[in-house]
Design a protein around this motif. Structure first.
Motif, mmCIF file in Angstrom:
data_model
loop_
_atom_site.group_PDB
_atom_site.id
_atom_site.type_symbol
_atom_site.label_atom_id
_atom_site.label_comp_id
_atom_site.label_asym_id
_atom_site.label_seq_id
_atom_site.Cartn_x
_atom_site.Cartn_y
_atom_site.Cartn_z
ATOM 1 N N LEU A 30 -17.949 -76.853 -87.934
ATOM 2 C CA LEU A 30 -17.546 -78.155 -88.456
ATOM 3 C C LEU A 30 -16.084 -78.485 -88.159
ATOM 4 O O LEU A 30 -15.769 -79.572 -87.663
ATOM 5 C CB LEU A 30 -17.794 -78.177 -89.976
ATOM 6 C CG LEU A 30 -17.339 -79.438 -90.708
ATOM 7 C CD1 LEU A 30 -18.255 -80.593 -90.382
ATOM 8 C CD2 LEU A 30 -17.309 -79.188 -92.193
ATOM 9 N N TYR A 33 -14.908 -79.864 -84.781
ATOM 10 C CA TYR A 33 -15.042 -81.311 -84.602
ATOM 11 C C TYR A 33 -13.971 -82.080 -85.374
ATOM 12 O O TYR A 33 -13.481 -83.107 -84.906
ATOM 13 C CB TYR A 33 -16.437 -81.774 -85.022
ATOM 14 C CG TYR A 33 -17.525 -81.294 -84.090
ATOM 15 C CD1 TYR A 33 -17.615 -81.779 -82.784
ATOM 16 C CD2 TYR A 33 -18.456 -80.349 -84.495
ATOM 17 C CE1 TYR A 33 -18.611 -81.349 -81.922
ATOM 18 C CE2 TYR A 33 -19.460 -79.917 -83.642
ATOM 19 C CZ TYR A 33 -19.531 -80.416 -82.357
ATOM 20 O OH TYR A 33 -20.509 -79.989 -81.504
ATOM 21 N N VAL A 34 -13.599 -81.608 -86.555
ATOM 22 C CA VAL A 34 -12.542 -82.264 -87.330
ATOM 23 C C VAL A 34 -11.230 -82.222 -86.548
ATOM 24 O O VAL A 34 -10.550 -83.253 -86.397
ATOM 25 C CB VAL A 34 -12.365 -81.610 -88.722
ATOM 26 C CG1 VAL A 34 -11.137 -82.144 -89.432
ATOM 27 C CG2 VAL A 34 -13.616 -81.812 -89.573
ATOM 28 N N THR A 58 -23.642 -83.579 -90.304
ATOM 29 C CA THR A 58 -22.371 -83.024 -89.831
ATOM 30 C C THR A 58 -21.388 -84.154 -89.515
ATOM 31 O O THR A 58 -20.218 -84.076 -89.879
ATOM 32 C CB THR A 58 -22.593 -82.138 -88.587
ATOM 33 O OG1 THR A 58 -23.573 -81.150 -88.897
ATOM 34 C CG2 THR A 58 -21.307 -81.469 -88.155
ATOM 35 N N ILE A 62 -17.770 -84.812 -91.293
ATOM 36 C CA ILE A 62 -16.525 -84.919 -90.515
ATOM 37 C C ILE A 62 -15.802 -86.212 -90.856
ATOM 38 O O ILE A 62 -14.591 -86.227 -91.104
ATOM 39 C CB ILE A 62 -16.825 -84.854 -89.004
ATOM 40 C CG1 ILE A 62 -17.375 -83.485 -88.633
ATOM 41 C CG2 ILE A 62 -15.589 -85.191 -88.177
ATOM 42 C CD1 ILE A 62 -18.058 -83.450 -87.273
#
Length: 132
Positions: A30, A33-34, A58, A62
């Motif tokens: 996760l 991607y953040v 997801t 985010i």
């Protein structure tokens, strides 16, 4: 439209977007991607998070992390279904799709570069001492 004309159709700008992040819930953690979204926001004024099926949760997570921490503001959410061929069953399957467009939050620069933001604020207020 036949398959031949679809194959001959030139790529449109939507497929070539430089500010789109296509999220998968199986490939990366996760916070990969953040952090990627933060880097994209440094380069662009807005980004687009996109996902299919089970990865939708997801993308929403985010987006919420970025919004709750002041990095981004939600601009637009689009939902749709996409027909995809299931290789195992050999038939067309409908999958849910989401696209979330985020733009930089007001405090984005100060959150990403806190030291630089403090220096700029001090310079603007005329409180910087000459360090020589």
């Amino acid at each position: 439209m036949t398959m031949e004309t679809a194959a001959m159709k030139p790529l449109n700008s939507e497929n070539l977007k430089k500010n789109r992040i296509q999220v998968s819930n199986t490939k990366k953690p996760l916070f990969f991607y953040v952090n990627l979204a933060k880097r994209y926001l440094q380069q662009h004024t807005e980004i687009e998070l996109s996902a299919l099926g089970m990865a939708i949760t997801t993308v929403v997570t985010i987006s919420e992390i970025l919004k709750n921490n002041g990095f981004a503001i939600e601009k637009k959410i689009l939902t749709s279904t996409v027909g995809m061929k299931d290789e195992a069953k050999g038939r067309l399957v409908q999958k849910a799709r989401i696209e979330i467009v985020l733009e930089k939050g007001e405090k984005f620069e100060s959150l990403v570069n806190p030291i630089q933001a403090v220096e700029q604020e001090a310079t603007a207020n005329g409180k910087v001492e000459n360090k020589q």
